[in-house]
Design an enzyme around this catalytic site. Structure first.
Site, PDB file in Angstrom:
ATOM      1  CB  CYS A 157      -0.983  -0.016   1.171  1.00 59.04           C
ATOM      2  SG  CYS A 157      -0.265   0.178   2.823  1.00 59.04           S
ATOM      3  NE  ARG A 207      -4.576   1.222   1.773  1.00 58.01           N
ATOM      4  CZ  ARG A 207      -4.473   1.844   0.602  1.00 58.01           C
ATOM      5  NH1 ARG A 207      -5.374   1.646  -0.334  1.00 58.01           N
ATOM      6  NH2 ARG A 207      -3.463   2.654   0.370  1.00 58.01           N
ATOM      7  CG  ASP A 254      -5.285   4.918   3.171  1.00 57.50           C
ATOM      8  OD1 ASP A 254      -5.352   4.503   4.347  1.00 57.50           O
ATOM      9  OD2 ASP A 254      -4.330   5.587   2.738  1.00 57.50           O
TER      10      ASP A 254
END
Length: 158
Positions: free
Chosen positions: A8, A14, A125
């Protein structure tokens, strides 16, 4: 050994969540000696930091420990060494494609492409959102991680 890396932006929400969940699935399936798991960020914002406390708390509520993971930035060596390099969203997939030599583009995929019966193609996100965002990340990651493990077991004699 099959090498899997989740990516990410900052490697604090994440991708470490995916790392921790997938690692636990691999261990539970008795494949820890056959599948290596890691996570990285496309940026260097948080190198050396543990996952965001909200990610750790949400994961802990479902029985996952992320406290041992530390943020790192993806490198050219990673792109060479890993068999599956899985981006959480299209922006990070694009960043990986810019970094990776063309002969490694086949390793780059959206992580959600492994989620069965799920139309969502990105893991959003949760950094600037509320607690619900972290729970949603867990839901999506658990689905995609199950599909990924199934796919790896089908493609590779483990």
């Amino acid at each position: 050994m099959i090498n899997v890396m989740f990516v990410c932006l900052g490697n604090i929400c994440r991708s470490p969540t995916a790392h921790g969940i997938f690692q636990q699935m691999v261990v539970d399936d008795g494949l820890a000696d056959r599948i290596q798991v890691a996570s990285s960020g496309t940026s260097a914002y948080h190198i050396g930091e543990p996952p965001d406390g909200r990610s750790q708390q949400a994961a802990s509520q479902r029985g996952y420990d992320l406290s041992w993971i530390r943020a790192q930035q993806v490198t050219l060596d990673d792109l060479e060494a890993y068999d599956y390099i899985l981006a959480m969203d299209k922006n990070n997939l694009s960043a990986l494609k810019q970094l990776a030599p063309v002969n490694h583009h086949n390793k780059l995929k959206l992580f959600m492409s492994f989620a069965q019966q799920q139309s969502e193609m990105e893991v959003p996100d949760p950094y600037y959102g509320g607690a619900n965002g972290f729970a949603q990340v867990l839901d999506l990651v658990e689905m995609a991680a199950q599909g990924l493990l199934q796919q790896i077991k089908q493609e590779h004699p483990l």
